[in-house]
Design a protein around this motif. Structure first.
Motif, short mmCIF file in Angstrom:
data_model
loop_
_atom_site.label_atom_id
_atom_site.label_comp_id
_atom_site.label_asym_id
_atom_site.label_seq_id
_atom_site.Cartn_x
_atom_site.Cartn_y
_atom_site.Cartn_z
N ALA A 127 0.46 -6.08 -0.15
CA ALA A 127 1.48 -5.28 0.74
C ALA A 127 2.62 -4.76 -0.06
N ASP A 148 3.42 -0.48 -0.17
CA ASP A 148 4.37 0.12 -0.13
C ASP A 148 5.05 0.97 -1.27
N ASP A 179 0.09 3.13 9.16
CA ASP A 179 1.08 1.97 9.32
C ASP A 179 0.11 0.83 8.72
N THR A 180 0.67 0.19 7.75
CA THR A 180 0.02 -0.97 7.06
C THR A 180 0.66 -2.34 7.24
N THR A 181 1.23 -2.46 8.17
CA THR A 181 2.20 -3.62 8.27
C THR A 181 1.20 -4.91 8.89
N ASP A 182 -0.02 -4.58 9.45
CA ASP A 182 -0.85 -5.57 9.61
C ASP A 182 -2.17 -5.49 9.06
#
Length: 433
Positions: A18, A22, A323-326
């Motif tokens: 993660a 980012d 979006d790569t939060t999940d």
């Protein structure tokens, strides 16, 4: 086993991935790109994310249909043993069962036709004929282990070596556990006008010979040897002056093509019958057995290839600016491509080493380069699978020129036409034939 494998260091690795995603996104922004994918693709054949997505869009419908019929056949086998739905950890087992039942192939029996010594001799003979080369073993290898052999590569009928390569082919404690080719010394033009000879190494972990039996390779291992030797030839036959563009330092999504083209020779009966012989009887491998190997290889080509698409799409979904939060939600969405249920309570991304090993926004390159490897081999199929004339053109226009020009120009020069995906689609059974 899959549960444990996909959960190795899951918490630590997921957090690191993660963070890496980012950081990559921030770097892309600094350079004025909309995503890490576009940043990385700028210097590759694909050039941009749209080209990669278009490539996937062109094959996903046909592959999904083909994989669906293959999955149904495996589900039928599964249903004979137990209730429920075929799972991701089941399909390899039932694929092997179906392959064994349909084609009667025993990998151990096939291996008796592929002693390492014969495969090496055959590889040298075939590439020698096709590319105008000769090979000799150097007695005083002065290598890092007594099992390692050193070979010199020469132009046919010339005494001066062009290059050298080490062959480190047997396992030992602490050794790299996979098969690969490595650079040791790049070919480059020296200040005095001389040319520094390239030196490469091919590394594998084949069964070591004993006092009573030679090293026997499964057919897949022999294919791997040819594949890695394709990298060695790409590296060693360079004539490029500048180190930056020497050897196999080409676009990352082309670099596998010269090794993938080598694999094709390992599926041709007329090629295998030149060197594949039973280590006890000396009988040449039967053509029928080679044909059954080919049919067995293609039995689940849809499911195998759609898995490659899944891995490539998953990689791109992490790096396309979305979006790569999940991360789990992204994995679940990509997993739908496989036609197999998501393995609950696992963290596949934590074990997807390519994402942290140089293939970020680049995993698509395996299939992308296969398009061109298949297209190039179609020229051999058209004019002779071991044609020296085609081999010379391939050596001059692809292997020798390294990264000194765009790979698309290599292809145009060798093929003498615009490259296309016809051979790739035909090999997948997606050409309508």
């Amino acid at each position: 086993m899959q549960f444990k494998f996909w959960n190795r260091a899951a918490d630590a690795n997921t957090a690191l991935l993660a963070e890496a995603v980012d950081i990559r996104s921030n770097i892309a922004t600094i350079f004025g790109h909309t995503s890490w994918a576009d940043h990385m693709l700028e210097v590759k054949m694909a050039k941009n994310l749209e080209a990669v997505n278009a490539f996937y869009d062109s094959v996903i419908p046909g592959l999904t249909e083909k994989a669906g019929s293959e999955r149904a056949a495996l589900q039928a086998l599964f249903d004979k043993d137990q209730d429920g739905e075929l799972q991701s950890w089941d399909w390899f087992y039932y694929a092997n069962e179906r392959r064994r039942a349909n084609y009667g192939i025993d990998p151990n029996e096939v291996a008796k036709y592929f002693s390492l010594e014969r495969v090496m001799d055959g590889m040298f003979e075939i590439t020698g004929d096709v590319f105008g080369l000769e090979y000799s073993r150097v007695e005083d290898a002065r290598a890092w282990h007594e099992d390692v052999a050193l070979y010199e590569i020469r132009n046919k009928n010339e005494s001066e070596p062009l290059a050298y390569f080490y062959a480190d082919l047997f396992p030992r404690e602490g050794k790299f556990g996979h098969a690969a080719a490595f650079p040791i010394e790049y070919g480059v033009r020296e200040a005095d006008g001389s040319y520094r000879k390239p030196i490469a190494a091919i590394v594998a972990n084949f069964t070591k010979p004993t006092a009573t039996q030679p090293s026997l390779l499964e057919h897949g291992e022999a294919v791997t040897l040819f594949h890695e030797f394709g990298h060695v030839l790409h590296f060693c036959l360079t004539t490029v002056d500048m180190l930056r563009f020497s050897g196999y330092d080409t676009e990352w999504d082309f670099v596998e093509a010269p090794s993938q083209i080598m694999e094709h020779w390992m599926w041709q009966p007329e090629v295998l019958q030149r060197f594949a012989a039973h280590h006890e009887t000396g009988d040449v491998i039967p053509e029928d057995l080679v044909n059954r190997l080919v049919e067995a290889r293609d039995l689940h080509v849809g499911m195998q290839t759609i898995r490659q698409v899944f891995l490539g799409k998953l990689d791109m979904m992490l790096h396309d600016g979305s979006d790569t939060t999940d991360l789990e939600a992204i994995t679940r969405e990509a997993n739908k491509l496989t036609l197999l249920p998501f393995h609950e309570e696992t963290h596949f991304l934590a074990s997807f080493g390519h994402l942290m090993g140089g293939y970020d926004a680049g995993y698509y390159g395996y299939l992308w380069s296969k398009v061109y490897g298949d297209d190039m081999f179609s020229e051999f199929q058209r004019l002779g699978v071991t044609s020296p004339e085609v081999g010379k053109r391939y050596r001059d226009e692809v292997l020798a020129v390294g990264g000194s020009r765009d790979a698309i120009e290599h292809l145009r020069a060798f093929l003498q036409r615009e490259p296309n995906s016809d051979a790739f689609l035909k090999n997948l059974g997606l050409d309508g034939s």
